[in-house]
Write an enzyme that holds these catalytic residues in place. Structure first.
Site, PDB file in Angstrom:
ATOM      1  CB  CYS A  80      -0.953   0.024   1.184  1.00 41.72           C
ATOM      2  SG  CYS A  80      -2.204   1.335   0.998  1.00 41.72           S
ATOM      3  CB  CYS A 198      -2.260   2.936  -6.500  1.00 41.98           C
ATOM      4  SG  CYS A 198      -3.503   2.056  -5.539  1.00 41.98           S
TER       5      CYS A 198
END
Length: 250
Positions: A80, A198
């Site tokens: 993340c 991401c």
């Protein structure tokens, strides 16, 4: 005898892409190299991509590292990027050191990769100076990511925030939209395009098209994480069809 490596993945609970794109790349590598991989995950709760929820999620990462070290994984990847970058400048170094210590304390020492640290390192490996970034986050979080990367020594010439707050919706974003998004960006003098900052935003299917479209090397958080994992395992960082970084050029 074929060498088998256990890949540990520290995954946001609502992430559905890390466990598809990273295995897809490592499985594709099996067609050209003898090493084999298995994939093992531990999850930390997160549904909305908001700073407070990301911080609460990050606090669970130590538990995940211990759980994965119970399985004696060979490398751990914390997937993340924004959670790490939202915790403060340079936080990936602190996180990686702490989580690796957690594996050592469990008598199962293994290297720890964060997607944030992997992307920074990938940009250095690619000798990037000026970059462009596409991210799915809301603008305030995207600005944190941009500033974090700038503090690591890179000029961010242009960036796009797709402003998708729900993490499941991030995974549903169609990667076929990415070439059009990049086409509207200022890439004059840009060395590298970060097509997805991401691991949750799908991008692998669009990488080759954007490289052909722009004439520039393209990297993503997932590609950078895969590269870093292979390097940590002392394996050749090459994957067919996964962009410049994993082409064997680096």
């Amino acid at each position: 005898m074929t060498q088998l490596y256990r890949i540990g993945q520290i995954v946001p609970s609502s992430n559905t892409t890390m466990e598809t794109e990273i295995p897809a790349m490592l499985n594709a590598r099996q067609a050209i190299r003898p090493e084999r991989f298995t994939f093992h995950s531990s999850r930390m709760r997160m549904k909305q991509v908001k700073k407070e929820e990301l911080a609460a999620m990050d606090a669970e990462s130590d538990r995940c590292a211990v759980e994965l070290s119970d399985a004696k994984v060979d490398v751990l990847g914390y997937a993340c990027l924004v959670a790490i970058m939202a915790m403060g400048l340079g936080y990936h170094r602190q996180s990686e050191k702490r989580l690796q210590q957690a594996t050592a304390d469990n008598d199962a020492l293994a290297p720890v990769i964060t997607s944030a640290g992997a992307l920074v390192e990938a940009l250095h490996v690619m000798k990037a100076k000026r970059i462009a970034i596409v991210a799915p986050y809301m603008k305030p979080l995207t600005e944190l990511v941009v500033n974090y990367i700038r503090e690591e020594g890179f000029e961010v010439q242009d960036w796009r925030a797709l402003e998708i707050p729900d993490n499941l919706a991030v995974a549903r974003h169609d990667p076929a939209n990415l070439p059009g998004i990049v086409a509207g960006m200022d890439l004059e003098g840009v060395d590298v395009v970060v097509l997805s900052a991401c691991v949750q935003m799908q991008s692998l299917p669009a990488v080759a098209k954007v490289e052909a479209q722009t004439g520039k090397p393209v990297v993503t958080a997932a590609i950078a994480t895969t590269y870093a994992m292979l390097k940590a395992l002392d394996l050749e960082p090459i994957v067919p069809g996964a962009g410049a970084l994993l082409s064997g050029a680096y």
